[in-house]
Design an enzyme around this catalytic site. Structure first.
Site, PDB file in Angstrom:
ATOM      1  N   ASN A  54      -1.881   6.464  11.600  1.00 45.75           N
ATOM      2  CA  ASN A  54      -2.723   5.509  10.874  1.00 45.75           C
ATOM      3  C   ASN A  54      -2.851   5.962   9.425  1.00 45.75           C
ATOM      4  O   ASN A  54      -3.616   6.878   9.118  1.00 45.75           O
ATOM      5  CB  ASN A  54      -4.106   5.398  11.536  1.00 45.75           C
ATOM      6  CG  ASN A  54      -4.074   4.511  12.762  1.00 45.75           C
ATOM      7  OD1 ASN A  54      -3.233   4.703  13.646  1.00 45.75           O
ATOM      8  ND2 ASN A  54      -4.955   3.539  12.807  1.00 45.75           N
ATOM      9  N   LYS A  99       9.590  -2.839  15.707  1.00 43.99           N
ATOM     10  CA  LYS A  99       9.889  -1.547  15.087  1.00 43.99           C
ATOM     11  C   LYS A  99      10.843  -0.739  15.965  1.00 43.99           C
ATOM     12  O   LYS A  99      11.798  -0.119  15.476  1.00 43.99           O
ATOM     13  CB  LYS A  99       8.594  -0.770  14.858  1.00 43.99           C
ATOM     14  CG  LYS A  99       7.667  -1.361  13.819  1.00 43.99           C
ATOM     15  CD  LYS A  99       8.224  -1.242  12.414  1.00 43.99           C
ATOM     16  CE  LYS A  99       7.193  -1.617  11.367  1.00 43.99           C
ATOM     17  NZ  LYS A  99       7.722  -1.519   9.984  1.00 43.99           N
ATOM     18  N   TYR A 121       4.860  -6.518  17.319  1.00 46.91           N
ATOM     19  CA  TYR A 121       5.022  -5.691  16.131  1.00 46.91           C
ATOM     20  C   TYR A 121       5.669  -4.357  16.500  1.00 46.91           C
ATOM     21  O   TYR A 121       6.649  -3.926  15.882  1.00 46.91           O
ATOM     22  CB  TYR A 121       3.664  -5.463  15.478  1.00 46.91           C
ATOM     23  CG  TYR A 121       3.678  -4.466  14.335  1.00 46.91           C
ATOM     24  CD1 TYR A 121       4.060  -4.857  13.055  1.00 46.91           C
ATOM     25  CD2 TYR A 121       3.314  -3.133  14.536  1.00 46.91           C
ATOM     26  CE1 TYR A 121       4.083  -3.939  12.005  1.00 46.91           C
ATOM     27  CE2 TYR A 121       3.332  -2.214  13.494  1.00 46.91           C
ATOM     28  CZ  TYR A 121       3.715  -2.628  12.235  1.00 46.91           C
ATOM     29  OH  TYR A 121       3.738  -1.721  11.202  1.00 46.91           O
ATOM     30  N   ALA A 166       9.176  -3.485   3.861  1.00 46.86           N
ATOM     31  CA  ALA A 166       8.778  -4.889   3.958  1.00 46.86           C
ATOM     32  C   ALA A 166       8.646  -5.284   5.424  1.00 46.86           C
ATOM     33  O   ALA A 166       9.537  -5.009   6.232  1.00 46.86           O
ATOM     34  CB  ALA A 166       9.807  -5.777   3.266  1.00 46.86           C
ATOM     35  N   ASP A 168      12.103 -12.082  -0.243  1.00 49.47           N
ATOM     36  CA  ASP A 168      11.879 -11.421   1.041  1.00 49.47           C
ATOM     37  C   ASP A 168      13.196 -11.204   1.777  1.00 49.47           C
ATOM     38  O   ASP A 168      14.224 -11.802   1.441  1.00 49.47           O
ATOM     39  CB  ASP A 168      10.881 -12.203   1.907  1.00 49.47           C
ATOM     40  CG  ASP A 168      11.396 -13.576   2.300  1.00 49.47           C
ATOM     41  OD1 ASP A 168      12.354 -13.639   3.099  1.00 49.47           O
ATOM     42  OD2 ASP A 168      10.840 -14.588   1.825  1.00 49.47           O
ATOM     43  N   PHE A 206       0.820  -1.211   0.000  1.00 50.35           N
ATOM     44  CA  PHE A 206       0.000   0.000   0.000  1.00 50.35           C
ATOM     45  C   PHE A 206       0.859   1.267   0.000  1.00 50.35           C
ATOM     46  O   PHE A 206       0.825   2.069  -0.942  1.00 50.35           O
ATOM     47  CB  PHE A 206      -0.944  -0.058   1.208  1.00 50.35           C
ATOM     48  CG  PHE A 206      -1.553   1.238   1.631  1.00 50.35           C
ATOM     49  CD1 PHE A 206      -2.088   2.114   0.698  1.00 50.35           C
ATOM     50  CD2 PHE A 206      -1.620   1.581   2.976  1.00 50.35           C
ATOM     51  CE1 PHE A 206      -2.665   3.315   1.095  1.00 50.35           C
ATOM     52  CE2 PHE A 206      -2.200   2.770   3.383  1.00 50.35           C
ATOM     53  CZ  PHE A 206      -2.710   3.638   2.438  1.00 50.35           C
ATOM     54  N   LEU A 263       5.266 -10.448  -2.137  1.00 53.62           N
ATOM     55  CA  LEU A 263       3.837 -10.428  -2.504  1.00 53.62           C
ATOM     56  C   LEU A 263       2.960 -11.161  -1.499  1.00 53.62           C
ATOM     57  O   LEU A 263       1.858 -11.589  -1.823  1.00 53.62           O
ATOM     58  CB  LEU A 263       3.625 -11.002  -3.912  1.00 53.62           C
ATOM     59  CG  LEU A 263       4.361 -10.278  -5.056  1.00 53.62           C
ATOM     60  CD1 LEU A 263       4.045 -10.942  -6.386  1.00 53.62           C
ATOM     61  CD2 LEU A 263       3.966  -8.798  -5.097  1.00 53.62           C
ATOM     62  N   GLY A 309       1.677  -7.495  -0.347  1.00 53.88           N
ATOM     63  CA  GLY A 309       1.665  -6.577  -1.483  1.00 53.88           C
ATOM     64  C   GLY A 309       0.902  -7.164  -2.659  1.00 53.88           C
ATOM     65  O   GLY A 309       0.659  -8.375  -2.721  1.00 53.88           O
TER      66      GLY A 309
END
Length: 311
Positions: free
Chosen positions: A171, A146, A142, A74, A51, A11, A33, A36
């Protein structure tokens, strides 16, 4: 400039690729993918399927591309999946990212731009809108991943001289957002209404988020590439809180107010508030959001409607 964009079929990544190609850069997309879409790929960019967890694949990509800059998007993007399967999340979001960073440092990459998170970085006890000095308290693997990569980038900058910028997004919403799986509420509401279904609002709908339009996020990435700043974390948001009830109202307006709001149970563990202070990005990167929520939702719904007509 030779630029590698991981997650460039996704996106946000695909919009960044479009902007880079329009600028005349030589862009290569690396994407497996898994989330994606092939339809998002820019035909003027090279595409390599793979990847970041595959060491040999990455080595081959670096030899082929010789990137001067990297945009790293990614990721395993499902927050709930990260809670259920922390080790799987870490394999991609920590180890895969670390392999990429290590190769970038060894290859002498001039700028590494990392797509981080602001929405998953803070809890309800934060002072909102949160700035970059607010203590990070991620509640999910998650968010932890990060934050970990931000720390590794700082290490590689200090020890190996890798120039980097981490962009913590609010967001993000806009055209091409997948309304399935771990998706934003705007895409979900729009998709349901296009199917003639009334969306269900989780809880009372007063939970807030900082909704930032994907076009503005792209401009933040370009500003990071252009900047002479060689390290730092920057918030990319509007500094404004918008609740889900207001999002429903704005999306519903695009459908002639044809739907009545219904409420379901609240999500366990959901953060009640979120907003990012992006004044540092304005001061140092020359970036600030330009698209207000109403305008952005209009553009988003218009895109979804056009896509439905094409189908």
């Amino acid at each position: 400039m030779r630029i590698l964009v991981t997650g460039g079929a996704g996106f946000i990544g695909s919009h960044i690729v479009d902007a880079l190609v329009d600028r005349g850069h030589r862009v290569t997309v690396l994407d497996d993918l898994s989330s994606g879409q092939e339809e998002n790929l820019n035909r003027r960019a090279k595409f390599i399927k793979g990847d970041v967890t595959n060491q040999k694949k990455l080595e081959g990509v670096f030899k082929r591309v010789e990137p001067e800059a990297i945009f790293h998007l990614a990721a395993q993007i499902n927050v709930r999946a990260s809670v259920e399967h922390p080790t799987i999340d870490a394999e991609c979001n920590i180890l895969g990212s670390l392999r990429l960073i290590d190769m970038a440092a060894k290859a002498g990459v001039k700028k590494f731009i990392f797509s981080s998170t602001g929405g998953a970085m803070f809890g309800d006890d934060a002072q909102y809108p949160a700035n970059e000095d607010e203590p990070a308290t991620p509640l999910s693997p998650y968010g932890l991943a990060k934050l970990t990569i931000e720390k590794y980038l700082d290490f590689y900058h200090r020890e190996r001289g890798l120039a980097y910028i981490s962009l913590r997004y609010g967001n993000v919403y806009g055209p091409r957002q997948n309304p399935h799986g771990e998706a934003g509420v705007i895409a979900i509401f729009t998709s349901l209404m296009l199917d003639g279904k009334a969306p269900v609002i989780n809880g009372d709908g007063t939970q807030t988020r900082d909704y930032v339009y994907v076009g503005d996020v792209v401009k933040a990435n370009l500003a990071a590439l252009d900047s002479e700043i060689d390290e730092g974390v920057f918030h990319v948001g509007t500094s404004k809180e918008t609740d889900v009830n207001e999002i429903f109202r704005l999306v519903n307006w695009q459908f002639g107010k044809a739907f009545e709001a219904t409420n379901g149970p609240a999500k366990n563990g959901e953060v009640k508030r979120s907003a990012l202070d992006s004044s540092k990005a304005e001061a140092l990167l020359g970036w600030k959001p330009e698209v207000d929520t109403s305008e952005g939702i209009t553009a988003t719904v218009t895109w979804f409607k056009a896509r439905l007509r094409e189908e």
